[in-house]
Design a protein around this motif. Structure first.
Motif, PDB file in Angstrom:
ATOM      1  N   UNK A   1       5.106 -12.363   0.918  1.00  0.00           N
ATOM      2  CA  UNK A   1       6.355 -11.674   0.605  1.00  0.00           C
ATOM      3  C   UNK A   1       6.336 -10.216   1.058  1.00  0.00           C
ATOM      4  N   UNK A   2       5.160  -9.676   1.345  1.00  0.00           N
ATOM      5  CA  UNK A   2       5.038  -8.267   1.729  1.00  0.00           C
ATOM      6  C   UNK A   2       4.902  -8.058   3.240  1.00  0.00           C
ATOM      7  N   UNK A   3       4.901  -9.137   4.017  1.00  0.00           N
ATOM      8  CA  UNK A   3       4.663  -8.994   5.458  1.00  0.00           C
ATOM      9  C   UNK A   3       5.697  -8.105   6.130  1.00  0.00           C
ATOM     10  N   UNK A   4       6.958  -8.226   5.731  1.00  0.00           N
ATOM     11  CA  UNK A   4       7.996  -7.405   6.367  1.00  0.00           C
ATOM     12  C   UNK A   4       7.769  -5.915   6.140  1.00  0.00           C
ATOM     13  N   UNK A   5       7.142  -5.550   5.018  1.00  0.00           N
ATOM     14  CA  UNK A   5       6.886  -4.136   4.714  1.00  0.00           C
ATOM     15  C   UNK A   5       5.600  -3.619   5.356  1.00  0.00           C
ATOM     16  N   UNK A   6       4.816  -4.512   5.961  1.00  0.00           N
ATOM     17  CA  UNK A   6       3.521  -4.121   6.524  1.00  0.00           C
ATOM     18  C   UNK A   6       3.700  -3.411   7.861  1.00  0.00           C
ATOM     19  N   UNK A   7       2.735  -2.580   8.165  1.00  0.00           N
ATOM     20  CA  UNK A   7       2.715  -1.907   9.453  1.00  0.00           C
ATOM     21  C   UNK A   7       2.285  -2.872  10.551  1.00  0.00           C
ATOM     22  N   UNK A   8       2.181  -2.378  11.775  1.00  0.00           N
ATOM     23  CA  UNK A   8       1.736  -3.229  12.880  1.00  0.00           C
ATOM     24  C   UNK A   8       0.251  -3.562  12.732  1.00  0.00           C
ATOM     25  N   UNK A   9      -0.210  -4.550  13.494  1.00  0.00           N
ATOM     26  CA  UNK A   9      -1.630  -4.889  13.474  1.00  0.00           C
ATOM     27  C   UNK A   9      -2.440  -3.676  13.902  1.00  0.00           C
ATOM     28  N   UNK A  10      -3.553  -3.462  13.190  1.00  0.00           N
ATOM     29  CA  UNK A  10      -4.474  -2.379  13.543  1.00  0.00           C
ATOM     30  C   UNK A  10      -5.907  -2.849  13.396  1.00  0.00           C
ATOM     31  N   UNK A  11      -6.808  -2.152  14.047  1.00  0.00           N
ATOM     32  CA  UNK A  11      -8.217  -2.541  14.079  1.00  0.00           C
ATOM     33  C   UNK A  11      -8.880  -2.325  12.722  1.00  0.00           C
ATOM     34  N   UNK A  12      -9.645  -3.346  12.277  1.00  0.00           N
ATOM     35  CA  UNK A  12     -10.407  -3.275  11.031  1.00  0.00           C
ATOM     36  C   UNK A  12     -11.747  -3.973  11.247  1.00  0.00           C
ATOM     37  N   UNK A  13     -12.668  -3.712  10.322  1.00  0.00           N
ATOM     38  CA  UNK A  13     -13.985  -4.352  10.342  1.00  0.00           C
ATOM     39  C   UNK A  13     -14.219  -4.966   8.969  1.00  0.00           C
TER      40      UNK A  13
ATOM     41  N   UNK B   1     -19.850  -9.800   7.619  1.00  0.00           N
ATOM     42  CA  UNK B   1     -19.878  -8.333   7.649  1.00  0.00           C
ATOM     43  C   UNK B   1     -19.972  -7.828   9.085  1.00  0.00           C
ATOM     44  N   UNK B   2     -19.251  -6.763   9.356  1.00  0.00           N
ATOM     45  CA  UNK B   2     -19.185  -6.103  10.666  1.00  0.00           C
ATOM     46  C   UNK B   2     -18.371  -6.870  11.700  1.00  0.00           C
ATOM     47  N   UNK B   3     -17.752  -7.995  11.308  1.00  0.00           N
ATOM     48  CA  UNK B   3     -16.899  -8.723  12.249  1.00  0.00           C
ATOM     49  C   UNK B   3     -15.632  -7.918  12.484  1.00  0.00           C
ATOM     50  N   UNK B   4     -15.213  -7.852  13.729  1.00  0.00           N
ATOM     51  CA  UNK B   4     -14.008  -7.095  14.092  1.00  0.00           C
ATOM     52  C   UNK B   4     -12.775  -7.988  13.969  1.00  0.00           C
ATOM     53  N   UNK B   5     -11.727  -7.471  13.331  1.00  0.00           N
ATOM     54  CA  UNK B   5     -10.460  -8.170  13.173  1.00  0.00           C
ATOM     55  C   UNK B   5      -9.329  -7.189  13.409  1.00  0.00           C
ATOM     56  N   UNK B   6      -8.100  -7.701  13.338  1.00  0.00           N
ATOM     57  CA  UNK B   6      -6.915  -6.856  13.303  1.00  0.00           C
ATOM     58  C   UNK B   6      -6.124  -7.279  12.072  1.00  0.00           C
ATOM     59  N   UNK B   7      -5.499  -6.320  11.410  1.00  0.00           N
ATOM     60  CA  UNK B   7      -4.791  -6.631  10.161  1.00  0.00           C
ATOM     61  C   UNK B   7      -3.496  -5.849  10.054  1.00  0.00           C
ATOM     62  N   UNK B   8      -2.529  -6.467   9.378  1.00  0.00           N
ATOM     63  CA  UNK B   8      -1.313  -5.760   8.969  1.00  0.00           C
ATOM     64  C   UNK B   8      -1.508  -5.404   7.506  1.00  0.00           C
ATOM     65  N   UNK B   9      -1.244  -4.166   7.166  1.00  0.00           N
ATOM     66  CA  UNK B   9      -1.627  -3.627   5.854  1.00  0.00           C
ATOM     67  C   UNK B   9      -0.412  -3.026   5.148  1.00  0.00           C
ATOM     68  N   UNK B  10      -0.356  -3.235   3.819  1.00  0.00           N
ATOM     69  CA  UNK B  10       0.661  -2.595   2.986  1.00  0.00           C
ATOM     70  C   UNK B  10      -0.037  -1.843   1.858  1.00  0.00           C
TER      71      UNK B  10
ATOM     72  N   UNK C   1      -4.701  -0.314  -0.580  1.00  0.00           N
ATOM     73  CA  UNK C   1      -4.291  -1.034   0.631  1.00  0.00           C
ATOM     74  C   UNK C   1      -4.622  -2.521   0.549  1.00  0.00           C
ATOM     75  N   UNK C   2      -3.700  -3.341   1.070  1.00  0.00           N
ATOM     76  CA  UNK C   2      -3.816  -4.783   0.989  1.00  0.00           C
ATOM     77  C   UNK C   2      -3.497  -5.379   2.359  1.00  0.00           C
ATOM     78  N   UNK C   3      -4.394  -6.228   2.880  1.00  0.00           N
ATOM     79  CA  UNK C   3      -4.133  -6.928   4.141  1.00  0.00           C
ATOM     80  C   UNK C   3      -3.241  -8.128   3.840  1.00  0.00           C
TER      81      UNK C   3
END
Length: 197
Positions: free
Chosen positions: A122-134, A173-182, A188-190
């Motif tokens: 339900x929060x995806x529309x309010x999330x920012x664009x994908x960004x780099x996370x670990x 741990x240390x795996x690289x992903x991309x996430x949209x965050x609110x 902060x929540x992915x």
């Protein structure tokens, strides 16, 4: 007698390769194995036990072998003793001998109408664009973990269901992903994740 098995990455099975129920195998043909349930997908009707003996690898558990125990699924962390046979893709249980739920983690209850739990979808529309996370850490038994945002090193909560929606069964741990965050109530929540290209 020792059976050599090949290591198979069962976690990455395609949707079309849902295993069939065991058939035609005599229970007496199977060898006895013990292990802990890694995961079980109720919708697809199967899951995997990690054998206590590291050389065994994962053992496929089809829901049909749970039916004599009055079950169609099992919670993660359940201890299993089973008889299994070697199939094309590795070991598959043909009989469950015992189930111990002492250390099992039952699934989280569904969100209550009082709004105690946030639905990330339900929060995806309010999330920012994908960004780099670990990945900082993730505990499958608890069903959640934390990512670290590259931009400011902030911790970001991530729930197992968010990973599953992305087709990710496990992260390390240390795996690289991309996430949209609110911005959630507790930080902060992915709400969406994807593997880094």
């Amino acid at each position: 007698m020792r059976i050599e098995t090949q290591s198979v990455n069962w976690d990455r099975l395609e949707e079309a390769t849902v295993p069939d129920a065991p058939d035609g195998d005599s229970v007496s043909d199977g060898l006895l194995y013990a292990g802990t349930l890694k995961w079980f997908d109720v919708t697809r009707g199967f899951g995997f036990v990690v054998g206590d003996d590291p050389s065994v690898g994962d053992i496929l558990i089809h829901f049909s072998v749970l039916q004599p125990h009055g079950r169609r699924s099992l919670p993660e962390g359940a201890r299993i003793e089973c008889r299994a046979v070697v199939r094309d893709r590795g070991l598959q249980a043909v009989e469950i001998v015992s189930i111990d739920l002492t250390n099992a983690v039952e699934p989280l209850p569904r969100a209550r109408s009082s709004g105690d739990r946030i639905d990330p979808v339900a929060l995806i529309e309010a999330a920012g664009p994908f960004e780099a996370v670990t990945v900082k850490w993730f505990n499958r038994l608890k069903g959640y973990g934390f990512l670290v945002r590259d931009a400011d090193s902030a911790d970001i909560f991530v729930h197992m269901e968010t990973l599953r929606r992305a087709g990710l069964i496990e992260v390390d741990p240390d795996q690289r992903l991309r996430a949209r965050i609110v911005a959630g109530r507790k930080g902060p929540l992915a709400v969406a994740v994807e593997e880094e290209a």
